[in-house]
Design an enzyme around this catalytic site. Structure first.
Site, short mmCIF file in Angstrom:
data_model
loop_
_atom_site.label_atom_id
_atom_site.label_comp_id
_atom_site.label_asym_id
_atom_site.label_seq_id
_atom_site.Cartn_x
_atom_site.Cartn_y
_atom_site.Cartn_z
N ASP A 77 0.87 -1.17 -0.08
CA ASP A 77 0.10 -0.06 0.05
C ASP A 77 0.96 1.24 -0.04
OD1 ASP A 77 -1.39 2.33 0.85
OD2 ASP A 77 -2.81 1.23 2.30
N SER A 157 0.67 11.44 -16.27
CA SER A 157 -0.60 11.18 -16.87
C SER A 157 -0.71 12.65 -17.89
CB SER A 157 -1.88 11.41 -16.05
OG SER A 157 -2.94 11.79 -16.80
N TYR A 171 -7.18 14.50 -9.17
CA TYR A 171 -6.29 13.92 -9.95
C TYR A 171 -5.31 14.65 -10.73
CZ TYR A 171 -4.96 10.34 -13.63
OH TYR A 171 -4.28 9.72 -14.38
N LYS A 175 -1.13 14.61 -10.44
CA LYS A 175 -0.24 14.33 -11.35
C LYS A 175 0.59 15.42 -11.78
CE LYS A 175 -1.24 9.95 -12.13
NZ LYS A 175 -0.22 8.80 -11.50
#
Length: 272
Positions: A77, A157, A171, A175
């Site tokens: 994790d 990304s 998100y 990134k």
């Protein structure tokens, strides 16, 4: 510790990872598994870490059946530093060290800005950004102690280069953080002989991505398509996991020995 000049090596020698050990986070399926397979094909022993230990073990078994290398799957994790340290220790003890570390684990739950909770924000940043930091820190420690340098590859990304689809504030922020981290770590770790590169994929349909799209209310996800806002290929097709894996292999190998700090777009021209 200077990165050696590899000009005199053959193409086969440059792409080979024989004798090296790679760790891939989030490697139980999707992009991570495809990356692990290509690294193994190039000769690396591979440790696959995943929050789903059964997936990691199954992926490692599949990898070992396909290629004559050692492969292990273990629980990891990336938001829990102790499990990252334990996985690195397993790689060192059972596979000979840590030469390549791929920070691939990531999540992208979607929520409109006014519905983004502190908990969602913290969770996304913890996995995507702090997870990359934890992996890079442990990899750098192991590589430094071994005295041989290495390569860290961060899977970013296209969302790290621009705004993305609606509902992806956390998100996109995470990134962009990964891109910045890649550059900063390249600066800090160069004297240790450690190169740091990023790979920024466009959306590629994987098991995890389809589940996330469905959870976000995208009704096309069940049919195997993807969110329209994430499909803008200039080359006539959508990507598959191996399209990204090959770029990661380039970064991990000596083909890219003169590169550090860059984040390579693997986006079929989407960000043009």
């Amino acid at each position: 510790m200077p990165i050696p000049d590899v000009s005199g090596r053959s193409l086969g020698e440059l792409i080979s990872l024989a004798g090296r050990t790679a760790v891939v986070t989030g490697g139980g399926r999707g992009l991570g598994k495809a990356i692990a397979l290509r690294l193994a094909e190039a000769g690396a022993n591979v440790l696959i870490g995943d929050v789903d230990e059964a997936l990691a073990v199954a992926a490692a078994k599949d990898l070992g059946a396909r290629h004559p290398v050692q492969a292990l799957g273990t629980f990891m994790d990336v938001t829990d530093t102790a499990t990252v340290t334990a996985a690195a220790g397993l790689a060192a003890e059972s596979l000979g060290g840590v030469d390549v570390w791929v920070n691939n684990a990531g999540i992208f739950p979607a929520a409109p800005l006014l519905e983004v909770t502190d908990e969602l924000w913290d969770r996304v940043l913890a996995v995507n950004a702090r997870g990359a930091l934890a992996g890079s820190r442990e990899a750098a420690r192991r590589m430094t102690d071994a005295g041989h340098g290495g390569v860290i590859v961060n899977v970013a990304s296209t969302a790290g280069f621009r705004a993305s689809g609606p509902g992806l504030a956390a998100y996109v922020a995470s990134k962009h953080a990964v891109r910045g981290l890649t550059r900063q770590l390249a600066l800090e770790l160069a004297p240790r002989g450690i190169r740091v590169l990023g790979v920024a994929p466009t959306y590629v349909p994987t098991e995890g991505n389809r589940l996330a799209a469905a959870a976000a209310g995208d009704t096309t996800a069940e049919a195997g398509d993807t969110m329209p806002v994430m499909t803008n290929s200039r080359i006539g097709r959508m990507g598959v996991p191996d399209d990204i894996a090959r770029v990661v292999l380039f970064c991990a190998s000596d083909l890219s020995a003169f590169m550090t700090g860059s984040t390579l777009l693997a986006d079929a021209g989407e960000t043009l």
